[in-house]
Design a protein around this motif. Structure first.
Motif, PDB file in Angstrom:
ATOM      1  N   THR A   1     -59.132  -4.323 110.304  1.00 44.13           N
ATOM      2  CA  THR A   1     -58.124  -4.544 111.329  1.00 44.13           C
ATOM      3  C   THR A   1     -58.719  -4.498 112.734  1.00 44.13           C
ATOM      4  O   THR A   1     -58.304  -5.231 113.620  1.00 44.13           O
ATOM      5  CB  THR A   1     -57.020  -3.478 111.210  1.00 44.13           C
ATOM      6  OG1 THR A   1     -56.478  -3.527 109.895  1.00 44.13           O
ATOM      7  CG2 THR A   1     -55.923  -3.724 112.211  1.00 44.13           C
TER       8      THR A   1
ATOM      9  N   LYS B   1     -52.477  -5.931 108.967  1.00 42.95           N
ATOM     10  CA  LYS B   1     -52.838  -7.208 109.584  1.00 42.95           C
ATOM     11  C   LYS B   1     -51.655  -7.798 110.327  1.00 42.95           C
ATOM     12  O   LYS B   1     -51.815  -8.445 111.360  1.00 42.95           O
ATOM     13  CB  LYS B   1     -53.293  -8.207 108.509  1.00 42.95           C
ATOM     14  CG  LYS B   1     -54.657  -7.910 107.944  1.00 42.95           C
ATOM     15  CD  LYS B   1     -54.993  -8.865 106.798  1.00 42.95           C
ATOM     16  CE  LYS B   1     -55.847 -10.020 107.254  1.00 42.95           C
ATOM     17  NZ  LYS B   1     -57.044 -10.183 106.383  1.00 42.95           N
TER      18      LYS B   1
ATOM     19  N   PRO C   1     -50.649  -5.064 113.733  1.00 42.64           N
ATOM     20  CA  PRO C   1     -51.802  -4.272 114.174  1.00 42.64           C
ATOM     21  C   PRO C   1     -51.426  -3.223 115.212  1.00 42.64           C
ATOM     22  O   PRO C   1     -52.026  -2.147 115.256  1.00 42.64           O
ATOM     23  CB  PRO C   1     -52.751  -5.319 114.756  1.00 42.64           C
ATOM     24  CG  PRO C   1     -51.914  -6.518 115.022  1.00 42.64           C
ATOM     25  CD  PRO C   1     -50.806  -6.485 114.034  1.00 42.64           C
TER      26      PRO C   1
ATOM     27  N   SER D   1     -51.918  -5.761 104.238  1.00 44.81           N
ATOM     28  CA  SER D   1     -51.285  -6.881 104.924  1.00 44.81           C
ATOM     29  C   SER D   1     -50.346  -6.388 106.019  1.00 44.81           C
ATOM     30  O   SER D   1     -50.169  -7.058 107.032  1.00 44.81           O
ATOM     31  CB  SER D   1     -50.552  -7.779 103.930  1.00 44.81           C
ATOM     32  OG  SER D   1     -49.474  -7.080 103.352  1.00 44.81           O
TER      33      SER D   1
END
Lengths: 252, 252
Positions: A218, A116, A119, A113
């Motif tokens: 990603t 995400k 990035p 996470s």
DNA sequence: CACTTGAGTTATGCTTCATAACTATTCGCC
DNA sequence: GGCGAATAGTTATGAAGCATAACTCAAGTG
């Protein structure tokens, strides 16, 4: 980063002088602005002029704080490692120390996470060394990298200490790698004895596997899967990583 | 490199005219020079002036062939996917079709060695989408990506056809992912029925795992391991990927 | 108060991306 | 062969970014 203004001038000067605090604050603001711009533009570009304009300054002023673009970049990379390491560590410690499967999943989920959510920072660490930038050998970045990676290793140390570590599925270990298990990452995790070599290898494979999923996701290489399928694939990857490495996992 | 069909010519098998051939040759030379310079400088920078100087030309001349830096970059990315796909496919077909473990290892090893041999091209594909460059949705890059990835899927199709495919270690599959197994990558591999969903999932996990190792190694995150240890870790990763996904593997 | 320090400015040089305007060569065609 | 069009190049030019130099100005200090 908020820095407190100290209204009390009577006290003998603490370590960071007033000027030093202002300077540190500016450095923080530069880095934050750089990150924000990267977020907004969706890339890892870095323009001094943009950063300066955003801060109501002119570009040359930034050279008071960073010798050149690479130095700012390096600082951002170190921060990114730090942020990743901290985020993962916090996730790990949110669960009771005896819930090893829970912690394993939490670490993996935090890694994912974070990638995400950030990035650009993720790309700074794990993408190609940004054009023109070469990582200094044994520089601060490798140091920080080990610290982040150490979070995973800590899990295995904990499990090992409790005697909960099974035998990895692939347990024949090369001599050279076995040697590394004894010496590498000595200071990454304060507690715990060195891992058995086959577990060290399994740990690295966990990282590979997890990282492979995360980086593919990603960078959009899993975009052909709907989000719930990606979630399930992620959990399957985590399960498999744990089970194949002998990490304790609940009977599913 | 694909030459453009000329719609003006009356015959469908339009032979490339002299000029078109010269143009195509120049385009190739530009791309080759760009790659060579990236190799020499060890990054993914791209300076028109450098390329032009190297070719004995001036920078503006290159704009006859590529509208801007991004267009050249896109061409290089497509070529890279193509090169990777071809390299892997050739490695796969070098071994007899019934030597499935051999082919599995060959595919993985080709993927890895290509990344080591062409780190810049690898970075173009799997590194951060290069600064300023955004992958066009459903553009040529995703197409090429599927083709390269399809090489791995083909292995599973072959094994499945021969009834040699075991049950993956993690075989509970999400519905959404199961649906993808039926529809995705339809044209990537000409032969073979759609994979059973749990095998499709296992295939993706193989890719994750393999890719994770390769990208970590390529970007230097395994530099703390000596080369033979990395080799062994790679082989362990491949073994584990095969075994956990139910892919036929010799009794070790 | 004069002196130092350092944060910021404007001015400047160099380089690259990109375009415009021009030259010259090649090709197709009569 | 010779004419005209298309195209491969050129030089000239501008905009923008990195980086440095020289200057200004305010805050802290003896």
């Amino acid at each position: 980063m908020v820095t407190q203004q100290d209204p009390d001038q009577t006290l003998p000067p603490a370590r960071p002088s007033r000027r030093e605090r202002a300077r540190a604050a500016t450095i923080d603001e530069i880095k934050e602005t750089a990150l924000r711009l990267m977020h907004e533009h969706g890339n890892t570009d870095l323009r001094f002029s943009d950063i300066a304009r955003e801060m109501g300054m002119t570009a040359p002023a930034l050279y008071r704080y960073f010798a050149d673009r690479d130095e700012l970049l390096t600082a951002l990379i170190v921060d990114a490692y730090d942020d990743l390491g901290t985020t993962v560590a916090e996730a790990r410690e949110e669960l009771p120390v005896d819930d090893l499967p829970g912690r394993f999943l939490a670490v993996a989920a935090a890694y994912r996470s974070w990638a995400k959510r950030e990035p650009q920072q993720f790309a700074l660490i794990f993408g190609i060394p940004v054009p023109g930038y070469v990582a200094p050998e044994e520089g601060p970045t490798t140091e920080a990298a080990k610290r982040a990676m150490g979070q995973l290793k800590a899990l295995f140390s904990d499990a090992s200490e409790r005697g909960l570590l099974g035998k990895p599925l692939i347990d024949d270990v090369d001599d050279a790698l076995a040697a590394c298990a004894q010496v590498e990452h000595p200071a990454t995790v304060p507690h715990g004895p060195p891992l058995p070599p086959e577990t060290f290898q399994a740990c690295l494979q966990c990282w590979s596997s997890l990282h492979g999923f995360v980086i593919l996701e990603t960078y959009g290489h899993f975009d052909f899967l709907p989000e719930d399928a990606r979630d399930e694939l992620f959990h399957a990857t985590v399960r498999q990583a744990a089970v194949t490495s002998g990490f304790p996992w609940p009977h599913r």
